[in-house]
Design a protein around this motif. Structure first.
Motif, PDB file in Angstrom:
ATOM      1  N   ILE A   1       0.841  -1.182   0.000  1.00  0.00           N
ATOM      2  CA  ILE A   1       0.000   0.000   0.000  1.00  0.00           C
ATOM      3  C   ILE A   1       0.876   1.232   0.000  1.00  0.00           C
ATOM      4  CG2 ILE A   1      -1.551   1.341   1.447  1.00  0.00           C
ATOM      5  CD1 ILE A   1      -2.920  -1.220   2.178  1.00  0.00           C
ATOM      6  N   GLY A   2       0.540   2.196  -0.854  1.00  0.00           N
ATOM      7  CA  GLY A   2       1.274   3.455  -0.898  1.00  0.00           C
ATOM      8  C   GLY A   2       2.733   3.233  -1.224  1.00  0.00           C
TER       9      GLY A   2
ATOM     10  N   SER B   1      -5.816   3.462  -7.433  1.00  0.00           N
ATOM     11  CA  SER B   1      -4.648   4.284  -7.118  1.00  0.00           C
ATOM     12  C   SER B   1      -4.978   5.488  -6.262  1.00  0.00           C
ATOM     13  CB  SER B   1      -3.961   4.803  -8.372  1.00  0.00           C
ATOM     14  OG  SER B   1      -4.130   3.981  -9.444  1.00  0.00           O
ATOM     15  N   PHE B   2      -6.141   6.118  -6.504  1.00  0.00           N
ATOM     16  CA  PHE B   2      -6.351   7.417  -5.867  1.00  0.00           C
ATOM     17  C   PHE B   2      -7.554   7.499  -4.950  1.00  0.00           C
ATOM     18  CE2 PHE B   2      -3.756   8.453  -9.574  1.00  0.00           C
ATOM     19  CZ  PHE B   2      -2.721   9.102  -8.928  1.00  0.00           C
ATOM     20  N   GLU B   3      -8.489   6.567  -5.036  1.00  0.00           N
ATOM     21  CA  GLU B   3      -9.643   6.671  -4.149  1.00  0.00           C
ATOM     22  C   GLU B   3      -9.539   5.689  -2.993  1.00  0.00           C
ATOM     23  OE1 GLU B   3     -13.384   6.634  -6.173  1.00  0.00           O
ATOM     24  OE2 GLU B   3     -12.896   8.452  -7.272  1.00  0.00           O
ATOM     25  N   TYR B   4      -9.136   4.464  -3.304  1.00  0.00           N
ATOM     26  CA  TYR B   4      -8.928   3.490  -2.240  1.00  0.00           C
ATOM     27  C   TYR B   4      -7.574   3.768  -1.598  1.00  0.00           C
ATOM     28  CZ  TYR B   4     -12.508   0.873  -4.807  1.00  0.00           C
ATOM     29  OH  TYR B   4     -13.644   0.491  -5.441  1.00  0.00           O
ATOM     30  N   ASN B   5      -7.224   2.960  -0.595  1.00  0.00           N
ATOM     31  CA  ASN B   5      -5.856   3.003  -0.119  1.00  0.00           C
ATOM     32  C   ASN B   5      -4.984   2.598  -1.292  1.00  0.00           C
ATOM     33  OD1 ASN B   5      -5.731   3.490   2.930  1.00  0.00           O
ATOM     34  ND2 ASN B   5      -7.491   2.161   2.647  1.00  0.00           N
ATOM     35  N   PRO B   6      -4.014   3.457  -1.664  1.00  0.00           N
ATOM     36  CA  PRO B   6      -3.327   3.293  -2.940  1.00  0.00           C
ATOM     37  C   PRO B   6      -2.677   1.933  -3.143  1.00  0.00           C
ATOM     38  CG  PRO B   6      -2.212   4.855  -1.509  1.00  0.00           C
ATOM     39  CD  PRO B   6      -3.538   4.606  -0.920  1.00  0.00           C
ATOM     40  N   GLN B   7      -3.115   1.236  -4.200  1.00  0.00           N
ATOM     41  CA  GLN B   7      -2.527  -0.052  -4.561  1.00  0.00           C
ATOM     42  C   GLN B   7      -1.882   0.125  -5.924  1.00  0.00           C
ATOM     43  OE1 GLN B   7      -5.845  -2.783  -4.677  1.00  0.00           O
ATOM     44  NE2 GLN B   7      -6.806  -1.881  -2.912  1.00  0.00           N
TER      45      GLN B   7
END
Lengths: 299, 453
Positions: free
Chosen positions: A52-53, A264-270
């Motif tokens: 993540i991130g 990429s930008f709405e969820y926790n970035p994957q």
């Protein structure tokens, strides 16, 4: 010895030309490498990483394995293919018909019609999507008109039903892109010699026959080009899904690109997972283009 | 000849544009340098010599409402501290999120401002994913106990404070008294009630006025989340794991939501502007949302709405154990960037305004209607002022009194994923594509899938 040394220092005229050529090419080539190919390679590397991130570690093919288990990605993939299979043929046939009609020699106001049909292409993707959303909203124009005509007795929530939401996206796409493809066909039509049509006419062919026997075969390369471009565009569809329907209701209009953005930008970035999805789209586009070229181009 | 002239012109234009690019490049590079380097030198110098030297504090926030509140605070601080300037730059909430994410990914934290505002719904997510962006404020001397506890909890991680709470997220229910009257009700009938009672009233109102009681944005189950929090129902357990399947409270809340939609008491709108429009155009009887919705209610151009609105608490989840009439929605919190060279200045600024001045809160309440979560401010006279728009009622003190009764729930960093999955579940059940249990199970597996990365 001396003379040979001098000649080796002096460039031949051909070498000079090619050096100049490379000189002109180099800036663009370097820019393309840095701005295009380098990120593409980076994205490929990223697609093998999980986390993540910023906390990424090498995960091998796990992102690609994960894709197979993702029901949302599957839904998005199916949605993309529904758009592709329904929208692209309708749009291209429409564009072809419009182009041949607007190519008729003694048609009056040709310029105005051509411009009018091409104009939707000049609108921004975001604004046209928002306009379509407003048109089909609950208290929107379409509902008002249909109510006044007595065609519906109660307002319809077009965008909150799966079927109608998909149809609206397809309508929007046809409106936006038909003119664009028509211009390609119009350009292609200018290369078809009039004598062919005249000969066909003398032989007793009617308009429909000459359309299918002359126009379509002669335009084959252009048709192939527009098919590949539309396939590519449809698989990368983003703005309409984001702005017109927000992917809803219940992901029924979500496209793959929209899902990549969400991951990429709405969820926790994957980011690793998103990069893997991008590569799947890339491969799909490549395969489809290859198939179309094999099927369509017999030169 | 013509061609030659044209080609010369084109070449000239290209050369010019290239030169233009080059010059902007050149000019930005030293500018960035002057921006950061001498500033560092300056701040170092000022720290060593005079603490009140020339200093600038850059702040990002969105919405004229927040910008004006920050400017008020800035003006107050500047008046007492000559040489300090507080620069407020309007930046959209989404943009702040994207920029924070991009800067954290690339490690370029110095392009962030000293202070930025962040939406409460995503604060934890960014704090967990990019802790390096947020400056630790625990030992700064800011008295966090002066703020509403449910609000402070949002910006705490590992027992440390990373944010200064700002606007109230207390949920209020607002209704049009003129519409209620047509159906034979008053606001008292809608105060301290349960959802079952609300549904009965809603049916009558719908029949007599033809209007829904509430509107909501489709696919965004904000109302569902408000119902959940009002009853203290967490969709995440203590360890942050998603807990949807066999969550009796969730099921009950979803059933209430679906009854509202089926009976036409809740009208789903396509997007936020549709939702706002329904309130401003008077096509809905009321709304339930964070108290910041007052700004939307008052922004109508229909003059007849003035004086016809009333504020009360939201319905509670029937006989569910722990159900209350109070909940939270939205709101935002100030954060200090860890790369800020003006940490001390930022802390001092907050201590003398946002976390220490009741006069400041009085002034933003009176001028902007900004309801904060700073508890000492609630005792001020300003909170007892009557609002003409809301039928001459002292709504601010009412809202503040609700604030202390909100149950706390576990939210965690997968808030966005959970919200979306529940939205999809609701949409599927309402459209008859799935039954409730199956939809909840699917939502659970979707969130788990996203958490599995």
């Amino acid at each position: 010895m001396r003379t040979s040394g001098r000649t080796s220092k002096r460039l031949t005229i051909n070498q000079k030309y090619s050096l100049t050529g490379w000189g002109f090419l180099a800036p663009a080539a370097i820019l393309i490498c840095v701005m295009n190919f380098y990120p593409m390679i980076q994205a490929l590397v990223l697609s093998f990483q999980t986390g993540i991130g910023n906390n990424l570690q090498f995960g091998g093919l796990s992102n690609y394995a994960r894709l197979l288990k993702d029901p949302v990605f599957r839904t998005a993939l199916v949605n993309n293919f529904v758009y592709l299979i329904i929208q692209v043929p309708i749009m291209l046939i429409l564009a072809l018909i419009l182009a041949s009609v607007l190519n008729i020699k003694d048609l009056k106001g040709k310029g105005i019609f051509r411009t009018a049909i091409f104009l939707p292409c000049c609108t921004s993707l975001v604004s046209y999507a928002i306009i379509f959303k407003t048109l089909f909203s609950y208290d929107g124009y379409v509902n008002t008109v249909l109510m006044n005509l007595g065609l519906i007795s109660e307002r319809v929530n077009w965008l909150s039903q799966e079927g109608s939401a998909k149809v609206i996206i397809i309508l929007a796409l046809i409106w936006r892109w038909t003119g664009y493809n028509m211009v390609f066909y119009l350009a292609g039509l200018q290369n078809i010699d009039d004598s062919l049509y005249e000969a066909a006419k003398i032989d007793g062919a009617n308009a429909i026959q000459s359309f299918f026997k002359i126009t379509v075969p002669m335009l084959k390369p252009t048709i192939l080009l527009t098919t590949i471009m539309s396939t590519n565009g449809t698989l990368q569809l983003f703005d309409e899904s984001v702005n017109l329907t927000g992917g809803g209701p219940a992901n029924s209009t979500l496209t793959m690109s929209h899902y990549i953005y969400k991951a990429s930008f709405e969820y926790n970035p994957q980011f690793g997972y998103a990069a893997a999805m991008s590569y799947v789209i890339f491969i799909l586009v490549a395969i489809l283009a290859f198939v179309q070229m094999k099927v369509g181009d017999k030169r | 000849m013509k061609k030659k002239v044209l080609s010369i012109l084109m070449t000239a234009m290209m050369a010019l544009s290239l030169a233009a690019c080059g010059s902007t490049d050149n000019s930005t590079a030293p500018a960035a340098g002057t921006d950061s380097q001498p500033a560092t030198a300056e701040s170092v110098k000022t720290e060593a010599e005079t603490p009140a030297g020339e200093q600038t504090l850059k702040v990002w926030c969105w919405d004229s409402f927040n910008v004006d509140a920050m400017k008020t605070a800035g003006a107050m601080y500047e008046a007492e501290h000559p040489g300090v300037s507080i620069v407020v730059e309007e930046t959209l909430s989404k943009d702040i999120q994207t920029i924070v994410q991009t800067c954290a990914m690339s490690g370029q934290l110095d392009s962030l401002p000293d202070v930025f505002l962040m939406d409460d719904q995503v604060f934890t997510k960014y704090l967990q994913n990019y802790p390096e962006v947020f400056a630790d404020l625990t030992d700064s001397g800011i008295a966090f106990s002066d703020f509403a506890a449910s609000k402070v909890a949002n910006s705490v991680s590992g027992g440390k404070n990373f944010g200064v709470p700002y606007d109230s997220n207390t949920v209020i229910a607002c209704y049009r008294t003129d519409y209620l009257e047509q159906a034979g009700y008053t606001v008292a009938d809608l105060t301290d009630i349960t959802w079952d009672q609300f549904i009965e009233i809603g049916k009558v109102v719908k029949e007599k006025t033809g209007m829904p009681m509430l509107t909501n944005v489709q696919g965004e189950p904000d109302l569902l989340n408000m119902i959940l929090q009002s009853a203290g129902i967490s969709v995440f357990d203590e360890d942050g794991k998603i807990d949807l399947v066999d969550n009796e409270g969730l099921k009950e809340a979803m059933e209430v939501y679906m009854t509202l939609v089926k009976e036409g008491i809740l009208q789903e709108q396509v997007d936020w502007s549709g939702y706002q429009g329904s309130i401003n155009n008077g096509t809905v009887v009321g709304t339930i949302n964070g108290s910041w919705i007052c700004a939307t209610i008052m922004s109508t151009d229909q003059a007849e709405q003035e004086g016809n609105w009333a504020v009360t608490n939201m319905p509670k989840l029937n006989d569910y154990a722990g159900a209350t009439n109070y909940s939270a929605q939205g709101g935002s919190t100030w954060a200090v960037c860890s790369a800020s060279k003006n940490y001390d200045l930022a802390v001092d600024f907050f201590k003398s305004t946002w976390a220490g001045s009741t006069e400041f809160y009085d002034s933003i309440l009176t001028d902007l209607g900004a309801i904060a979560t700073y508890l000492p401010a609630a005792e001020s006279e300003a909170y007892n002022q009557k609002s003409a728009y809301f039928n001459d009622e002292a709504i601010y003190s009412k809202i503040v009194s609700y604030g202390g009764k909100i149950p706390t729930v576990n939210k965690g960093i997968y808030w966005t994923e959970e919200k979306e999955a529940l939205g999809i579940a609701l949409s599927k059940v309402i459209n008859g594509k799935s039954d409730l249990d199956a939809a909840i199970a699917e939502a659970q597996s979707t969130v788990e899938f996203n958490m599995g990365q």
